[in-house]
Design a protein around this motif. Structure first.
Motif, PDB file in Angstrom:
ATOM      1  N   VAL A 161       0.836  -1.206   0.000  1.00  0.00           N
ATOM      2  CA  VAL A 161       0.000   0.000   0.000  1.00  0.00           C
ATOM      3  C   VAL A 161       0.872   1.257   0.000  1.00  0.00           C
ATOM      4  N   GLY A 162       1.936   1.275   0.801  1.00  0.00           N
ATOM      5  CA  GLY A 162       2.827   2.428   0.827  1.00  0.00           C
ATOM      6  C   GLY A 162       3.476   2.697  -0.516  1.00  0.00           C
ATOM      7  N   GLN A 163       3.818   1.618  -1.228  1.00  0.00           N
ATOM      8  CA  GLN A 163       4.404   1.787  -2.561  1.00  0.00           C
ATOM      9  C   GLN A 163       3.352   2.232  -3.577  1.00  0.00           C
ATOM     10  N   ALA A 164       2.158   1.635  -3.494  1.00  0.00           N
ATOM     11  CA  ALA A 164       1.089   2.009  -4.423  1.00  0.00           C
ATOM     12  C   ALA A 164       0.693   3.465  -4.245  1.00  0.00           C
ATOM     13  N   ALA A 165       0.711   3.941  -2.998  1.00  0.00           N
ATOM     14  CA  ALA A 165       0.360   5.334  -2.735  1.00  0.00           C
ATOM     15  C   ALA A 165       1.271   6.291  -3.486  1.00  0.00           C
ATOM     16  N   GLU A 166       2.521   5.898  -3.651  1.00  0.00           N
ATOM     17  CA  GLU A 166       3.480   6.720  -4.391  1.00  0.00           C
ATOM     18  C   GLU A 166       3.166   6.753  -5.886  1.00  0.00           C
ATOM     19  N   LEU A 167       2.471   5.711  -6.368  1.00  0.00           N
ATOM     20  CA  LEU A 167       2.291   5.533  -7.804  1.00  0.00           C
ATOM     21  C   LEU A 167       0.980   6.082  -8.350  1.00  0.00           C
ATOM     22  N   ILE A 168       0.004   6.339  -7.468  1.00  0.00           N
ATOM     23  CA  ILE A 168      -1.294   6.777  -7.998  1.00  0.00           C
ATOM     24  C   ILE A 168      -1.414   8.295  -8.080  1.00  0.00           C
ATOM     25  N   GLY A 169      -0.349   8.988  -7.685  1.00  0.00           N
ATOM     26  CA  GLY A 169      -0.269  10.430  -7.925  1.00  0.00           C
ATOM     27  C   GLY A 169      -1.380  11.214  -7.276  1.00  0.00           C
ATOM     28  N   ASP A 170      -2.000  12.113  -8.053  1.00  0.00           N
ATOM     29  CA  ASP A 170      -2.997  13.014  -7.468  1.00  0.00           C
ATOM     30  C   ASP A 170      -4.341  12.336  -7.211  1.00  0.00           C
TER      31      ASP A 170
ATOM     32  N   GLY B 125       7.873   9.723   3.959  1.00  0.00           N
ATOM     33  CA  GLY B 125       7.405  10.800   4.827  1.00  0.00           C
ATOM     34  C   GLY B 125       6.734  11.936   4.101  1.00  0.00           C
ATOM     35  N   GLU B 126       6.850  11.993   2.778  1.00  0.00           N
ATOM     36  CA  GLU B 126       6.194  13.045   2.010  1.00  0.00           C
ATOM     37  C   GLU B 126       4.722  12.758   1.755  1.00  0.00           C
ATOM     38  N   LEU B 127       4.287  11.528   2.021  1.00  0.00           N
ATOM     39  CA  LEU B 127       2.887  11.181   1.811  1.00  0.00           C
ATOM     40  C   LEU B 127       2.023  11.704   2.961  1.00  0.00           C
ATOM     41  N   PRO B 128       0.784  12.122   2.675  1.00  0.00           N
ATOM     42  CA  PRO B 128      -0.156  12.418   3.758  1.00  0.00           C
ATOM     43  C   PRO B 128      -0.611  11.095   4.368  1.00  0.00           C
ATOM     44  N   ALA B 129      -0.300  10.862   5.646  1.00  0.00           N
ATOM     45  CA  ALA B 129      -0.497   9.533   6.208  1.00  0.00           C
ATOM     46  C   ALA B 129      -1.003   9.583   7.643  1.00  0.00           C
TER      47      ALA B 129
ATOM     48  N   GLU C 109       9.990   7.448  13.492  1.00  0.00           N
ATOM     49  CA  GLU C 109      10.746   8.454  12.746  1.00  0.00           C
ATOM     50  C   GLU C 109       9.853   9.158  11.736  1.00  0.00           C
ATOM     51  N   LEU C 110       9.012   8.409  11.045  1.00  0.00           N
ATOM     52  CA  LEU C 110       8.095   9.001  10.073  1.00  0.00           C
ATOM     53  C   LEU C 110       7.089   9.932  10.754  1.00  0.00           C
ATOM     54  N   LEU C 111       6.676   9.575  11.961  1.00  0.00           N
ATOM     55  CA  LEU C 111       5.702  10.378  12.684  1.00  0.00           C
ATOM     56  C   LEU C 111       6.258  11.720  13.142  1.00  0.00           C
ATOM     57  N   LYS C 112       7.550  11.896  13.064  1.00  0.00           N
ATOM     58  CA  LYS C 112       8.140  13.193  13.386  1.00  0.00           C
ATOM     59  C   LYS C 112       7.867  14.226  12.294  1.00  0.00           C
ATOM     60  N   GLY C 113       7.515  13.757  11.102  1.00  0.00           N
ATOM     61  CA  GLY C 113       7.258  14.655   9.983  1.00  0.00           C
ATOM     62  C   GLY C 113       5.900  15.333  10.091  1.00  0.00           C
ATOM     63  N   GLU C 114       5.733  16.410   9.370  1.00  0.00           N
ATOM     64  CA  GLU C 114       4.510  17.205   9.430  1.00  0.00           C
ATOM     65  C   GLU C 114       3.313  16.528   8.763  1.00  0.00           C
ATOM     66  N   ARG C 115       3.552  15.558   7.882  1.00  0.00           N
ATOM     67  CA  ARG C 115       2.460  14.990   7.097  1.00  0.00           C
ATOM     68  C   ARG C 115       1.918  13.679   7.674  1.00  0.00           C
TER      69      ARG C 115
END
Length: 231
Positions: free
Chosen positions: A80-89, A174-178, A196-202
């Motif tokens: 799912v994390g990889q697919a999220a990167e691939l479906i764009g907008d 970490g750039e994904l809205p999650a 570590e990912l949860l330290k990010g703003e998104r």
């Protein structure tokens, strides 16, 4: 309204979401539980490199979905994390339900908490398949006897090829809205990579006081959290 694409973890198919789907649909959202290749009713379908990632991307594209909330539970967090990167907008948000998260070049096996060798041995001894859990393995996870029976009788062996498939991430996760849903009976703290990912703003954390399979043990509460993720 959002379109939820729900992907359960190892051994499970779309049926695992049966108690979650009605509340999501009742709120007017599109809901698309997905069985990955090699599991449940798709048990006989072949699985190779990136098959589970393509299963998810292909479902989104086949149905022409937009405003997609991708939900991955346990193992399914990796494809799912990889697919999220691939479906764009098309992506609105990705939700990890007590899930593994992908790391570029790493697989479920390579990051297995008991060590890769133990899981590799288990797969080799079972013809390349990961055998489903027994009822005793589900203790302490907030499941009733009926829920354990449903889990155990519905589970199918998981294709080991998918577990050993290295993740491919074109950009930092970490750039994904999650949203990460931590099920507290399965451990009170997120793993170090998730922390570590949860330290990010998104990324944001939601805690749920139940075990590793909240779609069985707390479906209404899980649905409520997912609905919040779609706002």
């Amino acid at each position: 309204m959002a379109n939820f694409v729900l992907v359960a973890g190892a051994w499970l198919g779309s049926w695992a979401w049966d108690d979650v789907v009605p509340e999501l649909r009742g709120s007017g959202h599109g809901v698309h539980p997905l069985t990955l290749s090699g599991l449940a009713e798709r048990e006989d379908e072949p699985v190779g490199r990136q098959t589970h990632v393509r299963d998810i991307v292909d479902e989104v594209e086949r149905l022409g979905l937009r405003d997609v909330v991708l939900v991955g539970h346990s193992y399914a967090g990796i494809p799912v994390g990889q697919a999220a990167e691939l479906i764009g907008d098309r992506l609105a948000r990705v939700v990890f339900v007590d899930a593994n998260v992908p790391a570029d070049g790493e697989s479920f096996v390579s990051t297995w908490w008991e060590g890769p060798a133990k899981l590799e041995t288990a797969l080799a001894e079972n013809g390349g398949l990961w055998a489903p859990l027994a009822a005793a393995d589900c203790e302490g996870q907030g499941l009733t006897d009926d829920q354990v029976t449903r889990f155990v009788t519905g589970a199918t062996p998981h294709p080991g090829v998918s577990l050993a498939d290295p993740a491919v991430l074109p950009r930092p996760l970490g750039e994904l809205p999650a949203t990460y849903i931590k099920c507290l009976l399965d451990g009170p703290e997120p793993t170090s990579d998730v922390a570590e990912l949860l330290k990010g703003e998104r990324w944001r954390l939601v805690e749920l006081d139940t075990g590793h399979w909240p779609m069985f043990s707390r479906p209404a509460d899980l649905a409520r959290i997912l609905l919040d993720c779609a706002r």
